[in-house]
Design an enzyme around this catalytic site. Structure first.
Site, mmCIF file in Angstrom:
data_model
loop_
_atom_site.group_PDB
_atom_site.id
_atom_site.type_symbol
_atom_site.label_atom_id
_atom_site.label_comp_id
_atom_site.label_asym_id
_atom_site.label_seq_id
_atom_site.Cartn_x
_atom_site.Cartn_y
_atom_site.Cartn_z
ATOM 1 N N GLU A 1 -2.351 11.389 3.443
ATOM 2 C CA GLU A 1 -3.475 11.238 4.368
ATOM 3 C C GLU A 1 -3.489 12.457 5.278
ATOM 4 O OE1 GLU A 1 -4.231 6.880 5.753
ATOM 5 O OE2 GLU A 1 -2.055 7.136 5.605
ATOM 6 N N GLU B 1 0.857 -1.183 0.000
ATOM 7 C CA GLU B 1 0.000 0.000 0.000
ATOM 8 C C GLU B 1 0.892 1.231 0.000
ATOM 9 O OE1 GLU B 1 -3.123 0.075 2.933
ATOM 10 O OE2 GLU B 1 -3.032 2.266 3.105
#
Length: 310
Positions: free
Chosen positions: A196, A191
């Site tokens: 974020e 990932e």
């Protein structure tokens, strides 16, 4: 750090791009690149392979789907549910309190509810999270918010290259915007979390790589937080270069952290952009409460991908 060649006008998206990257061998663990003399720099030439500047609704051009595609080996392998489930529309493992909707989604209803979290105005896509209407809460599996996710798993995936979003990062308790990538074969990890936002810490964002150690099965992660004080109110570029030997993360096309490509990054990866609400584990987000805004907008100017020139 020296900016990329295309920095003169961040409003435009060139079809070709040259990025400055670290030229020394990267380490196994990620490192911050604080200044231009932190590491010798080279350059990478790229050509554009994917682009959406959101002049039209994201669901009309076939580039995106508004839910997870299914078949993912996550901590909870729950994305095989049909349209009448929430399995493809949140990650309960994280403690998320939203459900991802689109105009055709009906939840427990047999007819679409007509909820559209995607708004287009002046070439800007807003993914809007809002409190679930009381009359629809049971139909939407008692989630506190409705929100949106877009993924290219069914339309675009690429091995190596540069992947970038230009966006504002929304803030508020429980607010968790992200632009990230997963392997097209459905496995997890790898990932790549390009960006974020920690909604409870305005101007704080994190860039992280996740991988699995084959011998032990243990999932490892390495990443850093960065302060971009005006990120909630101004557009910035957030990107990652995935080269055969290194991952380099960028803010406004300046390299800020890099690492050797971990084991397991063999499959093409697809892009995901979403606005989650609530988290049990991700610091600086927390659970939604009375202080959480009734509506939150994740504003996105464009998303692009480039492939490395031969």
């Amino acid at each position: 750090m020296t900016p990329a060649c295309a920095q003169d006008d961040l409003q435009t998206t060139p079809t070709r791009l040259t990025l400055q990257v670290t030229a020394d061998p990267p380490g196994e663990r990620c490192r911050r690149l604080e200044t231009s003399d932190a590491a010798p720099l080279g350059s990478v030439s790229l050509h554009r392979t994917f682009h959406d500047d959101f002049d039209t609704h994201p669901l009309v051009n076939g580039k995106w789907v508004p839910h997870y595609a299914g078949g993912a080996a996550w901590p909870e392998a729950r994305y095989w549910g049909g349209d009448g489930s929430d399995f493809k529309r949140k990650t309960s493992y994280n403690g998320e309190q939203q459900i991802y909707v689109d105009p055709r989604y009906g939840g427990r209803s047999i007819t679409p509810l007509g909820l559209d979290p995607f708004k287009i105005q002046d070439g800007i896509l807003s993914i809007v999270a809002s409190r679930t209407p009381a009359a629809l809460k049971t139909l939407l599996f008692d989630n506190e918010y409705v929100s949106g996710i877009l993924t290219t798993q069914s339309s675009f995936a690429q091995k190596y290259g540069y992947f970038e979003i230009r966006a504002k990062i929304p803030v508020g308790t429980g607010v968790w915007p992200a632009f990230w990538m997963l392997a097209n074969d459905g496995g997890w990890p790898p990932e790549i979390d390009v960006m974020e936002g920690r909604g409870g810490r305005p101007g704080d964002l994190v860039m992280t790589t996740h991988w699995r150690i084959p011998a032990t099965g243990k999932v490892e992660s390495c990443g850093f937080d960065f302060r971009v004080p005006d990120a909630p109110g101004q557009f910035h570029d957030y990107g990652v270069l995935w080269a055969p030997d290194r991952l380099v993360y960028f803010i406004d096309r300046k390299p800020v952290t890099d690492a050797r490509v971990p084991v397991g990054f063999e499959d093409p990866m697809y892009m995901i952009v979403n606005l989650a609400m609530g988290s049990k584990f991700f610091g600086g987000v927390g659970v939604v409460d009375a202080e959480t805004p009734v509506t939150v907008a994740f504003e996105i100017d464009r998303i692009s991908a480039y492939q490395i020139d031969p």
